[in-house]
Design a protein around this motif. Structure first.
Motif, mmCIF file in Angstrom:
data_model
loop_
_atom_site.group_PDB
_atom_site.id
_atom_site.type_symbol
_atom_site.label_atom_id
_atom_site.label_comp_id
_atom_site.label_asym_id
_atom_site.label_seq_id
_atom_site.Cartn_x
_atom_site.Cartn_y
_atom_site.Cartn_z
ATOM 1 N N ALA A 94 19.509 -10.229 -18.007
ATOM 2 C CA ALA A 94 20.126 -10.468 -19.313
ATOM 3 C C ALA A 94 21.222 -9.455 -19.599
ATOM 4 O O ALA A 94 22.299 -9.806 -20.105
ATOM 5 N N PHE A 95 20.992 -8.185 -19.256
ATOM 6 C CA PHE A 95 22.007 -7.166 -19.508
ATOM 7 C C PHE A 95 23.256 -7.449 -18.678
ATOM 8 O O PHE A 95 24.384 -7.409 -19.196
ATOM 9 N N LEU A 96 23.062 -7.750 -17.391
ATOM 10 C CA LEU A 96 24.198 -7.979 -16.502
ATOM 11 C C LEU A 96 24.971 -9.239 -16.866
ATOM 12 O O LEU A 96 26.196 -9.301 -16.705
ATOM 13 N N SER A 97 24.279 -10.236 -17.356
ATOM 14 C CA SER A 97 24.941 -11.515 -17.618
ATOM 15 C C SER A 97 25.457 -11.649 -19.050
ATOM 16 O O SER A 97 26.288 -12.534 -19.321
ATOM 17 N N GLU A 98 25.005 -10.774 -19.960
ATOM 18 C CA GLU A 98 25.368 -10.930 -21.371
ATOM 19 C C GLU A 98 26.007 -9.697 -22.005
ATOM 20 O O GLU A 98 26.696 -9.829 -23.019
ATOM 21 N N SER A 99 25.799 -8.523 -21.410
ATOM 22 C CA SER A 99 26.279 -7.312 -22.105
ATOM 23 C C SER A 99 26.742 -6.233 -21.137
ATOM 24 O O SER A 99 26.605 -5.042 -21.426
ATOM 25 N N GLN A 100 27.309 -6.624 -20.007
ATOM 26 C CA GLN A 100 27.739 -5.654 -18.999
ATOM 27 C C GLN A 100 29.125 -5.125 -19.342
ATOM 28 O O GLN A 100 30.114 -5.358 -18.650
ATOM 29 N N VAL A 101 29.186 -4.390 -20.452
ATOM 30 C CA VAL A 101 30.430 -3.756 -20.915
ATOM 31 C C VAL A 101 30.084 -2.342 -21.370
ATOM 32 O O VAL A 101 28.908 -1.975 -21.466
ATOM 33 N N GLN A 102 31.092 -1.544 -21.653
ATOM 34 C CA GLN A 102 30.840 -0.213 -22.199
ATOM 35 C C GLN A 102 30.210 -0.344 -23.581
ATOM 36 O O GLN A 102 30.724 -1.100 -24.422
ATOM 37 N N PRO A 103 29.140 0.381 -23.841
ATOM 38 C CA PRO A 103 28.523 0.314 -25.168
ATOM 39 C C PRO A 103 29.306 1.143 -26.185
ATOM 40 O O PRO A 103 30.317 1.772 -25.862
ATOM 41 N N ASN A 104 28.813 1.109 -27.411
ATOM 42 C CA ASN A 104 29.346 1.905 -28.525
ATOM 43 C C ASN A 104 30.715 1.439 -29.003
ATOM 44 O O ASN A 104 31.428 2.188 -29.671
ATOM 45 N N LEU B 288 0.815 -1.209 0.000
ATOM 46 C CA LEU B 288 0.000 0.000 0.000
ATOM 47 C C LEU B 288 0.852 1.263 0.000
ATOM 48 O O LEU B 288 0.360 2.344 0.299
ATOM 49 N N ASP B 289 2.123 1.125 -0.346
ATOM 50 C CA ASP B 289 3.038 2.269 -0.416
ATOM 51 C C ASP B 289 3.487 2.470 -1.856
ATOM 52 O O ASP B 289 4.616 2.874 -2.125
ATOM 53 N N ASN B 290 2.603 2.192 -2.790
ATOM 54 C CA ASN B 290 2.967 2.216 -4.201
ATOM 55 C C ASN B 290 3.282 3.606 -4.724
ATOM 56 O O ASN B 290 4.014 3.750 -5.707
ATOM 57 N N ALA B 291 2.730 4.647 -4.089
ATOM 58 C CA ALA B 291 3.074 6.008 -4.506
ATOM 59 C C ALA B 291 4.530 6.322 -4.196
ATOM 60 O O ALA B 291 5.123 7.241 -4.774
ATOM 61 N N GLY B 292 5.128 5.563 -3.288
ATOM 62 C CA GLY B 292 6.544 5.717 -2.988
ATOM 63 C C GLY B 292 7.428 4.894 -3.908
ATOM 64 O O GLY B 292 8.618 5.155 -4.048
ATOM 65 N N GLY B 293 6.847 3.889 -4.534
ATOM 66 C CA GLY B 293 7.594 3.014 -5.431
ATOM 67 C C GLY B 293 6.825 1.721 -5.647
ATOM 68 O O GLY B 293 6.363 1.115 -4.686
ATOM 69 N N THR B 294 6.679 1.336 -6.903
ATOM 70 C CA THR B 294 5.934 0.121 -7.210
ATOM 71 C C THR B 294 6.857 -1.091 -7.268
ATOM 72 O O THR B 294 8.077 -0.965 -7.370
ATOM 73 N N LEU B 295 6.239 -2.248 -7.228
ATOM 74 C CA LEU B 295 6.970 -3.486 -7.472
ATOM 75 C C LEU B 295 7.293 -3.582 -8.962
ATOM 76 O O LEU B 295 6.716 -2.873 -9.788
ATOM 77 N N VAL B 296 8.216 -4.486 -9.296
ATOM 78 C CA VAL B 296 8.570 -4.673 -10.708
ATOM 79 C C VAL B 296 8.087 -6.032 -11.188
ATOM 80 O O VAL B 296 8.145 -7.016 -10.454
ATOM 81 N N PRO B 297 7.602 -6.107 -12.429
ATOM 82 C CA PRO B 297 7.204 -7.398 -12.980
ATOM 83 C C PRO B 297 8.422 -8.231 -13.361
ATOM 84 O O PRO B 297 9.544 -7.714 -13.466
ATOM 85 N N ALA B 298 8.190 -9.500 -13.604
ATOM 86 C CA ALA B 298 9.282 -10.410 -13.963
ATOM 87 C C ALA B 298 9.998 -9.951 -15.227
ATOM 88 O O ALA B 298 11.210 -10.169 -15.375
ATOM 89 N N SER B 299 9.283 -9.301 -16.135
ATOM 90 C CA SER B 299 9.898 -8.868 -17.398
ATOM 91 C C SER B 299 11.043 -7.881 -17.161
ATOM 92 O O SER B 299 12.054 -7.907 -17.872
ATOM 93 N N VAL B 300 10.911 -7.007 -16.165
ATOM 94 C CA VAL B 300 11.977 -6.048 -15.845
ATOM 95 C C VAL B 300 13.172 -6.782 -15.233
ATOM 96 O O VAL B 300 14.334 -6.515 -15.572
ATOM 97 N N ILE B 301 12.879 -7.712 -14.343
ATOM 98 C CA ILE B 301 13.943 -8.505 -13.710
ATOM 99 C C ILE B 301 14.716 -9.279 -14.777
ATOM 100 O O ILE B 301 15.950 -9.336 -14.769
ATOM 101 N N GLN B 302 13.988 -9.856 -15.721
ATOM 102 C CA GLN B 302 14.624 -10.651 -16.782
ATOM 103 C C GLN B 302 15.493 -9.778 -17.675
ATOM 104 O O GLN B 302 16.598 -10.184 -18.063
ATOM 105 N N ARG B 303 15.019 -8.581 -17.995
ATOM 106 C CA ARG B 303 15.814 -7.679 -18.844
ATOM 107 C C ARG B 303 17.100 -7.241 -18.141
ATOM 108 O O ARG B 303 18.166 -7.169 -18.766
ATOM 109 N N MET B 304 17.001 -6.948 -16.830
ATOM 110 C CA MET B 304 18.213 -6.543 -16.108
ATOM 111 C C MET B 304 19.189 -7.709 -15.989
ATOM 112 O O MET B 304 20.403 -7.547 -16.164
#
Length: 410
Positions: free
Chosen positions: A42-52, A24-40
């Protein structure tokens, strides 16, 4: 068209909802769905380097960051070069206000409110240190509402900027930004809109609103702790760069990004778009709709659900003579979002929150960085207000548990 949100399907997308707490404190910050967790992940495990860079993992990081930036621009109906992604809304506004200093003369005016979160308040008020006249558009203390007629009286030919919230994080009331923007622009000024408390509940279209600046905190829109700021391209081109001298004034939007990106955070933002697409596909399987139309349909479904589950809470609060709701006593989705702040006669707000927490209801008390409005309404000495804020993943059962707890402990 669906007219009911499949709440069981929604709740399955948020792993943390399995822990037994009512959030009930969602105005302070919401939970994240699994899709956000999966995207993070994947980035950390597959592409955690400087881009460009010109090698594989770096090119993958570049591609993922570009996809995320494009998704966040689409979330507001903005262009990618008009969107700044950074660590917080507070920091975004401080950088922005500093960029404004060189275009403001000593007798120019900035209008702020005492309703806004301090993120869209403090940095603008500090322009007074440079001789800018700061004027306050104050709420009516009887209603905790802003009156547009008061703004009309404050506007002059010297007004350069009006800073106002789209929706209060204390009262939940929605302000008519289209009408306010029209009035501000007719006076020859710019408008900066704080949409942090609005965007989790309603679709934002910065073009339709005619906003010059629009602020969002993505950790309140089902994402990680990051922030988004839209600045209209023509204005962004005029503002002075706030980053390294060798990054040209024509580098949009990089000129207002101070320091490097948090790459894994930004990489995960695509998961917010994934989530909205998943909800649309589930409720309208096979529908041929582009992302903006998907957003509109899903947000409408969410708003109707929120209104439906909030109505019994409003009725319960109104029926209690010892409880004072701050703001509009309605669940009408056209007038407010389901963020309800209140005080209980004879009980400190911190004690009310403690009693709710003891029943696994995640509510809090305080001023929630909207210090000025809570102070103006006289509630700071009692520990501020108790705030219970719902979003679309809350259920009717969550509300029933809250109502029962309030009956028992207050």
């Amino acid at each position: 068209m669906k007219d009911r949100l499949d709440i069981d399907f929604v709740r399955r997308q948020f792993p943390q909802l399995a822990d037994g707490w009512v959030y009930l404190d969602n105005a302070g910050g919401t939970l994240v769905p699994a899709s956000v967790i999966q995207r993070m992940t994947a980035f950390l495990s597959e592409s955690q380097v400087q881009p460009n860079g010109a090698y594989g993992p770096s090119m993958l990081a570049t591609e993922r960051l570009a996809e995320a930036k494009s998704a966040m621009a689409a979330l507001l109906n903005a262009s990618v070069d008009e969107v700044i992604l950074s660590h917080s809304t507070t920091m975004n506004v401080y950088v922005l206000a500093n960029a404004f200093r060189s275009r403001l003369a000593a007798d120019d005016e900035v209008i702020v409110t005492n309703l806004d979160h301090e993120a869209n308040n403090g940095a603008w008020r500090r322009l007074a240190e440079s001789g800018v006249a700061v004027k306050e558009w104050a709420v009516n203390p009887e209603t905790a509402e802003l009156d547009i007629a008061d703004l009309e009286r404050l506007l002059t030919e010297r007004t350069r900027l009006v800073s106002v919230t789209h929706c209060s994080n204390i009262t939940g009331s929605i302000n008519d930004i289209e009408s306010i923007a029209r009035l501000v622009h007719d006076a020859g000024a710019l408008i900066c809109v704080d949409g942090v408390a609005y965007a989790p509940h309603r679709r934002v279209d910065v073009r339709a609103l005619d906003a010059d600046i629009y602020l969002c905190s993505l950790y309140k829109i089902y994402g990680p702790h990051h922030a988004l700021m839209y600045v209209r391209r023509e204005l962004l081109q005029e503002l002075k760069s706030q980053t390294h001298f060798f990054i040209g004034e024509d580098r949009l939007p990089l000129k207002l990004n101070v320091g490097g990106y948090n790459y894994e955070m930004i990489g995960s933002l695509t998961g917010i778009a994934d989530y909205f697409r998943t909800l649309h596909h589930h409720h309208w399987p096979g529908a041929n709709a582009d992302f903006p139309d998907q957003l509109g349909a899903v947000y409408d479904l969410m708003a109707r659900h929120e209104e439906r589950i909030a109505a019994p809470l409003v009725d319960a609060l109104r029926a209690r003579p010892n409880i004072q709701i701050i703001g509009r006593m309605t669940a009408d989705r056209r007038k407010r979002v389901p963020t309800f702040s209140f005080v209980v006669e004879g009980v400190e707000s911190a004690e009310v929150a403690r009693r709710l927490n003891a029943r696994h209801l995640g509510a809090r008390n305080g001023h929630f960085y909207a210090y000025r409005i809570v102070d103006a309404l006289g509630h700071l000495p009692r520990g501020g207000v108790v705030r219970t804020s719902l979003v679309h993943y809350n259920s009717a059962d969550d509300v029933e548990r809250l109502i029962q707890a309030l009956t028992d402990v207050t």
